[in-house]
Write a protein that holds these residues in place. Sequence first.
Motif, short mmCIF file in Angstrom:
data_model
loop_
_atom_site.label_atom_id
_atom_site.label_comp_id
_atom_site.label_asym_id
_atom_site.label_seq_id
_atom_site.Cartn_x
_atom_site.Cartn_y
_atom_site.Cartn_z
N ASN A 319 5.03 7.21 -9.72
CA ASN A 319 3.89 7.85 -10.37
C ASN A 319 2.92 8.29 -9.27
OD1 ASN A 319 4.88 7.37 -12.98
ND2 ASN A 319 3.93 5.35 -13.06
N LEU A 320 2.79 9.57 -9.07
CA LEU A 320 1.93 10.08 -8.00
C LEU A 320 0.55 10.41 -8.55
CD1 LEU A 320 4.49 12.42 -6.18
CD2 LEU A 320 3.82 10.07 -5.58
N PRO A 321 -0.48 10.30 -7.69
CA PRO A 321 -0.39 9.93 -6.28
C PRO A 321 -0.38 8.41 -6.11
CG PRO A 321 -2.66 10.41 -6.83
CD PRO A 321 -1.85 10.68 -8.08
N PHE A 322 0.08 7.96 -4.94
CA PHE A 322 -0.04 6.55 -4.61
C PHE A 322 -1.52 6.21 -4.44
CE2 PHE A 322 4.31 7.36 -3.05
CZ PHE A 322 4.98 6.40 -3.78
N THR A 323 -1.92 5.05 -4.94
CA THR A 323 -3.33 4.73 -5.02
C THR A 323 -3.61 3.31 -4.55
OG1 THR A 323 -3.56 6.22 -6.92
CG2 THR A 323 -5.34 4.64 -6.56
#
Length: 330
Positions: A319-323
Amino acid sequence: MSRNLILTLCLGAAVAVGSAPAALADQRHDLDTTASWHRPADLVVPGDDFHPESVAATREGTVFAASIVTGEIVRFPAGSTTARTFVPADVNLGTAGVLADDDRGVLWACGIDLSFQTPTLLQAFDLSSGALKAAYTLPDGGVCADITLARNAVYITDTTNPTATPQPPGRILKLTTPSPRRATGGTLSVWSKDPALTNGAGLQINGIAFDGARSFYTTNYSSGELIKVGIAADGSALPAEVIDLGRRFVTPDGIRMLDRNRLLVTENPGPLSVVDVRARTVKAVDATLDQPSSVVRARHGIYVAEGQIPRLQTGQQPNLPFTLRWLPTP
């Protein structure tokens, strides 16, 4: 290297302890409580294959995130939400645990070759320039997973090579340097190889944290156990103790101390939890995190890396963006 191999060998981290509370002498942070304080923003890590396995922070508020897939390390300067390359992707094939060491002026990192064609390294990168200052090869083919500081020394978990036959035992290694302000000239040796550090098939002990007094806590990624290892009067390791919490964690990854009795634990997949190691209780504090892999205490609160390691392991798209999710300190 195949994606399946990467996931089989993904390591927890974090990893890493520029993140402990102000009460811990070795890992102190200056927390700003002025009236001008505003809620920090979540930090977005660029790239569609980064998978931030570990996160670290300096006392003044710079935040670092390391990629288990590309090896790149990015940094967010204090007060900034813009990621800047700190260590390029071509330096390490993969990077697991990271730890900001303000006194030595370096970021410690676990440099991992997931194909095991080259040895695993404990590295020290200059906090200002990102230049490599020191590198130590783990003995006996060990695999560096996570890092902490205690009593002027650097301690790391050896989660071991899960492809080796027979698989080596989990260990805690200790790096002693000539000065608590130098990363060079150190000696890396085995500090504990207690049988309690090994249980189950696959990755062994992973996250590690120091309580600021006389004990380390570590988690076994495969068995889900929380383990305590005390420090004897002469500095050697006391027998390890598996702590009965009434349940086991599910692939516990990064851990950090909040104070001498409370421990933050990430499970991927799973919540961020607080463990009271004295009362031996577990309380989930955030179940909305997306497959968290690491946690760090920073200015104004904590950051949790949503590494999405299970999706990496199963070949699913992230699931983008990486957070890096910001949360208030529990």
